[in-house]
Write a protein that holds these residues in place. Structure first.
Motif, PDB file in Angstrom:
ATOM      1  N   ASN A 181       0.675  -1.538  -0.219  1.00 20.27           N
ATOM      2  CA  ASN A 181       0.229   0.193  -0.187  1.00 20.27           C
ATOM      3  C   ASN A 181       1.123   1.270   0.257  1.00 20.27           C
ATOM      4  O   ASN A 181       1.968   1.666   0.161  1.00 20.27           O
ATOM      5  CB  ASN A 181      -1.217   0.179   1.791  1.00 20.27           C
ATOM      6  N   ASP A 183       0.066   4.963   0.955  1.00 22.00           N
ATOM      7  CA  ASP A 183      -0.767   5.943   1.733  1.00 22.00           C
ATOM      8  C   ASP A 183      -1.128   7.266   1.512  1.00 22.00           C
ATOM      9  O   ASP A 183       0.205   7.897   2.047  1.00 22.00           O
ATOM     10  CB  ASP A 183      -0.870   5.893   3.694  1.00 22.00           C
ATOM     11  N   GLN A 227      -5.746   5.534   0.248  1.00 21.02           N
ATOM     12  CA  GLN A 227      -4.705   4.559  -0.252  1.00 21.02           C
ATOM     13  C   GLN A 227      -4.456   4.707  -1.460  1.00 21.02           C
ATOM     14  O   GLN A 227      -5.696   3.621  -1.850  1.00 21.02           O
ATOM     15  CB  GLN A 227      -5.063   3.284   0.851  1.00 21.02           C
ATOM     16  N   SER A 229      -3.697   1.028  -3.229  1.00 23.45           N
ATOM     17  CA  SER A 229      -3.834  -0.738  -2.544  1.00 23.45           C
ATOM     18  C   SER A 229      -3.197  -1.559  -3.777  1.00 23.45           C
ATOM     19  O   SER A 229      -4.108  -1.177  -4.403  1.00 23.45           O
ATOM     20  CB  SER A 229      -4.507  -0.979  -2.074  1.00 23.45           C
ATOM     21  N   THR A 261       4.084   3.705   3.189  1.00 22.96           N
ATOM     22  CA  THR A 261       3.948   2.003   2.939  1.00 22.96           C
ATOM     23  C   THR A 261       4.059   1.444   3.346  1.00 22.96           C
ATOM     24  O   THR A 261       4.601   1.498   5.051  1.00 22.96           O
ATOM     25  CB  THR A 261       5.267   2.573   1.502  1.00 22.96           C
TER      26      THR A 261
END
Length: 287
Positions: A181, A183, A227, A229, A261
């Motif tokens: 991910n 962010d 986020q 993802s 991350t």
């Protein structure tokens, strides 16, 4: 024969269940790589590896714990989901056809146990898929648990209707992938969604920077963030660092900074040289 499993569970706001998971895993004869809950996704990802028998027995003990606690009728979270044990991949950690065959047999035993013992319909996917669900699974996931309750289903194991509390499970053998991910320091979901959409479009166009990259944008309301993802399904072809750098540059064009991350689950030791942007704990590294 060693195998990895990365079960994704539909709970992320139950510290007592997470504690029970951690206690169970601490005494199991497996190597535990990851056990993390997320409040916004309302999801817990576990990852552990070991010999086939140990992985099988550990997974089924976690099912005993989770299935007595999770009720999908009350579940709310940003991550798409169809069941209490939402998805459960198995990844052979040794080369050769024998390892794949043992992993396929393991997946079918677990599927039969979940379908017969708990009354949860199980759909086989990826290498376990029998040619029945290649078109069905995207539609199955798109509607989420709520869209399943009144549908006639064609699972590989279990009943033809979703379990009223536990939904359905998608399970099977797949190749190794990396989930991570990025962010973003904004609560404007449109930025994360647009970046994820652009990644998907580049992938569809065959852009080599994004081969095998699946991307979605999510809100993280509890943290005031959003986020991007991603799942990297071709890690031997597509390095992580350039993707993170691209997301950072693209977000900056919108006036947004990267907040951090996250590596979700595991990574191979050979992937680390191209994943310097991720924070990786030692137990997450497969050797």
């Amino acid at each position: 024969m060693r195998v990895l499993t990365v079960p994704n569970w539909s709970f992320g706001r139950g510290p007592s269940l997470l504690g029970s998971f951690q206690e169970e895993l601490s005494t199991a004869d497996v190597r535990v790589h990851y056990t993390v809950s997320d409040v916004d996704h309302n999801r817990t990802v576990t990852a552990f590896s070991g010999d086939v028998a140990a992985v099988e027995s550990t997974l089924l003990r976690l099912c005993d714990l989770a299935f007595g606690w999770i009720d999908m009728r009350d579940h709310v979270g940003v991550h798409p989901r169809v069941g209490a044990l939402d998805v459960c991949p198995f990844v052979p950690l040794e080369p050769g056809d024998h390892a794949v065959r043992e992993s396929l047999a393991l997946a079918e035993r677990v599927a039969a146990r979940i379908g017969g013992g708990y009354g949860v319909p199980v759909f086989l996917y990826e290498k376990s898929e029998r040619g029945r669900h290649e078109a069905d699974l995207p539609a199955l996931r798109r509607g989420g648990f709520e869209a399943l309750r009144d549908r006639e289903l064609r699972p590989d194991f279990g009943p033809s209707h979703a379990h009223p509390k536990l939904g359905v499970t998608v399970l099977g053998v797949r190749d190794f992938l990396i989930a991570f991910n990025v962010d973003l320091a904004t609560d404007n979901l449109a930025v994360a969604k647009e970046i994820a959409k652009e990644i998907r479009n580049y992938r569809a166009d065959g852009d080599p920077r994004f081969l095998g990259v699946r991307a979605l944008g999510f809100p993280l309301a509890s943290r005031g963030l959003t986020q991007v993802s991603m799942n990297l399904t071709l890690p031997d072809l597509t390095p992580i660092d350039p993707i993170v750098d691209w997301v950072e540059t693209r977000a900056a064009e919108e006036g947004v900074l990267v907040a951090g991350t996250e590596l979700v689950g595991v990574i191979r030791e050979s992937d680390l040289r191209n994943a310097t942007e991720l924070q990786v704990r030692p137990e997450q590294v497969l050797k």
